[in-house]
Scaffold this motif. Sequence first.
Motif, PDB file in Angstrom:
ATOM      1  N   ASN A 307       0.804  -1.212   0.000  1.00  0.00           N
ATOM      2  CA  ASN A 307       0.000   0.000   0.000  1.00  0.00           C
ATOM      3  C   ASN A 307       0.846   1.274   0.000  1.00  0.00           C
ATOM      4  OD1 ASN A 307      -2.858   1.241   0.582  1.00  0.00           O
ATOM      5  ND2 ASN A 307      -1.526   2.153   2.112  1.00  0.00           N
ATOM      6  N   THR A 308       1.854   1.328   0.865  1.00  0.00           N
ATOM      7  CA  THR A 308       2.651   2.553   0.969  1.00  0.00           C
ATOM      8  C   THR A 308       3.434   2.826  -0.316  1.00  0.00           C
ATOM      9  OG1 THR A 308       4.283   1.179   2.121  1.00  0.00           O
ATOM     10  CG2 THR A 308       2.903   2.603   3.475  1.00  0.00           C
ATOM     11  N   ASN A 311       0.959   4.135  -2.883  1.00  0.00           N
ATOM     12  CA  ASN A 311       0.574   5.486  -2.484  1.00  0.00           C
ATOM     13  C   ASN A 311       1.668   6.487  -2.838  1.00  0.00           C
ATOM     14  OD1 ASN A 311      -1.168   7.384  -1.138  1.00  0.00           O
ATOM     15  ND2 ASN A 311       0.201   7.319   0.618  1.00  0.00           N
ATOM     16  N   GLU A 472      -6.744   3.665  10.352  1.00  0.00           N
ATOM     17  CA  GLU A 472      -5.765   4.151   9.375  1.00  0.00           C
ATOM     18  C   GLU A 472      -6.400   4.348   8.005  1.00  0.00           C
ATOM     19  OE1 GLU A 472      -2.062   1.832  11.587  1.00  0.00           O
ATOM     20  OE2 GLU A 472      -2.783   1.165   9.631  1.00  0.00           O
ATOM     21  N   ALA A 476      -6.701   7.815   5.951  1.00  0.00           N
ATOM     22  CA  ALA A 476      -6.126   7.932   4.604  1.00  0.00           C
ATOM     23  C   ALA A 476      -7.145   8.421   3.586  1.00  0.00           C
ATOM     24  CB  ALA A 476      -5.553   6.588   4.163  1.00  0.00           C
ATOM     25  N   GLU A 483       0.123   9.603   4.897  1.00  0.00           N
ATOM     26  CA  GLU A 483       0.172   8.279   5.518  1.00  0.00           C
ATOM     27  C   GLU A 483      -0.236   8.397   6.973  1.00  0.00           C
ATOM     28  OE1 GLU A 483       4.184   7.102   4.725  1.00  0.00           O
ATOM     29  OE2 GLU A 483       4.965   8.019   6.542  1.00  0.00           O
ATOM     30  N   THR A 537       8.515  10.941   7.611  1.00  0.00           N
ATOM     31  CA  THR A 537       7.784   9.714   7.333  1.00  0.00           C
ATOM     32  C   THR A 537       7.684   8.844   8.572  1.00  0.00           C
ATOM     33  OG1 THR A 537       7.678   7.792   5.866  1.00  0.00           O
ATOM     34  CG2 THR A 537       9.857   8.492   6.599  1.00  0.00           C
ATOM     35  N   LYS A 540       8.909   2.319   9.228  1.00  0.00           N
ATOM     36  CA  LYS A 540       8.341   1.228   8.434  1.00  0.00           C
ATOM     37  C   LYS A 540       9.271   0.034   8.410  1.00  0.00           C
ATOM     38  CE  LYS A 540       5.917   4.353   5.256  1.00  0.00           C
ATOM     39  NZ  LYS A 540       6.570   5.587   5.686  1.00  0.00           N
ATOM     40  N   VAL A 546       3.823   0.149   8.031  1.00  0.00           N
ATOM     41  CA  VAL A 546       4.029   1.027   9.179  1.00  0.00           C
ATOM     42  C   VAL A 546       4.309   0.186  10.419  1.00  0.00           C
ATOM     43  CG1 VAL A 546       2.928   2.705  10.716  1.00  0.00           C
ATOM     44  CG2 VAL A 546       2.627   2.905   8.247  1.00  0.00           C
TER      45      VAL A 546
END
Length: 564
Positions: A307-308, A311, A472, A476, A483, A537, A540, A546
């Motif tokens: 996902n990150t 994104n 979360e 988002a 994030e 950030t 992670k 995360v």
Amino acid sequence: MDRIWLEHYPPGIPAQVDLGAFQTLKDLFEDSCRRFHDLPAFTNMGTSLTYGELERLSAQFGAFLQKRAGLGPGARVAIMLPNLLQYPVALFGTLRAGLTVVNVNPLYTARELRHQLHDSGAQAIVVLENFAHTLQEVLPDTAVQTVITTGLGDMLGLPKALLVNFVARHVKHMVPHWHIEGAFDWKQVMEQGAQQRLDAVPLQRDDLAFLQYTGGTTGVAKGAMLSHGNMVANLLQTSAWIGGVLREGVEIAVTPLPLYHVFSLTANALFFLKWGANNHLITNPRDTEGFIKEIKHLRFTAITGVNTLYNALLNAPSIGEVDAGALKLTVAGGMAVHRSVAQRWQETMGVPIIEGYGLTEASPIVCANPLDAKEFSGTVGLPLPSTDISIRSESGEELGLNEVGELCVRGPQVMKGYWNQPAETARALTPDGWLHTGDMALVNARGCVQIIDRKKDLIIVSGFKVYPNEVEEVAAMHPGVLEAGAIGVPDAHSGEVVKLFVVPKDPALTEAALLEHCRQHLTAYKVPRQVELRTATLPKTPIGKVLRRALRDEDAARRSAPTA
């Protein structure tokens, strides 16, 4: 649980796979190298290795391990590399020599590296020179006798190899000083290996292929014992599921996640090798603009990520320059995909994100959404062929449809156990082969699995369960959020409350606006009581998940610090 999901399998997907197609990864590798001999197998920084070249070079590497390092069948070899061409050479060379691969995160601290090398009993290691100083610090505390070092450019050919290594060492100063007596460099290893012959080692399905370490984010890392049979089974399962959209020998797969992570290891290095595809390795995916520059004219057909990562790509100014005209497969795993990210990806790239679910202990893939999906489902899909699942209560009773409990898995991809950890193995595996995943989930009427959250990340607010993933995802959805990470923090009144960490996309984002947004989409007890806006950030894992544990540790340290 009855296999109700079989009724909803796409046409042509079998309930069971033929586990006899290949006995070991060595068999599968040699079959692909024979059939796709002249096609590119791996590409990095503009240089490609064909399947034929990979077969030859991996034989040289394996021969060195056998003849010069003196390693016998089953000995452990650590690979501490990012996504470089050296990785598949070392990986397949080690496996073909009858040895066991111990994948190591190159960014490990000395403490983490010492534990993994000591626990695994690795006798050899190949390490990028950028991280050799960390290895030097811990080497006396390990069983490692053979150290192989390599530079970033060592597989790129002349003159590019010299240029890349010079820049890394002397311009960007990416290689801290190190000295390891008796270390071999990559060139020495390949030259000496070329003078030897790789001995054929008889391997069986139950022989150990990987010690894949897991659990480091929640405690001491444990080595999941993944056999050749486990890994081959998972490749056959995923091939049965995905194969209908692929053609042998023509696919180009973008590989941004590190190959030392089990998701990328199976879903890219091994899976696409079986299909004769070209794995395009991205060494530093966190350099988003550099990443896009590498792929924008590639005409790639598949990409895997989390996902990150998706994104970050979507938020990059140059994402519109990417030619996605040939893209037909986008796969996500490793963490929950947020609906907002999935929708934007489909709008931008023209294909949906196919989300799946797995864990290291299952080699790793357990479930996946159908490939004919037209949009994001919000579930992780159906169990793969030859896979059983069960939702269990705290007392171990099987629950019904749409009831939340711990997801348990049984199938040929489930690990043999944890290395030298009989007590941990007994906690994770039942005598009849069920793996406790530690993930809270439910199964709907179609047999689709919805992951609610990690059992250990659960937040209890006045007796009510709050799942951080849900908080979360709602955060988002706000257009001003880049994030988010949610944790539980102590509260005198309700036991715990939700604390939300946010990195804004919009500098004008305020805590009040964010909380108002959350109130519109969450029940009152789920709404964060604390919000921390950050400019940097969030912490992670190597694949971009995360690290809630790190957020909890930071918050706990701040609360326990003495006040002035």
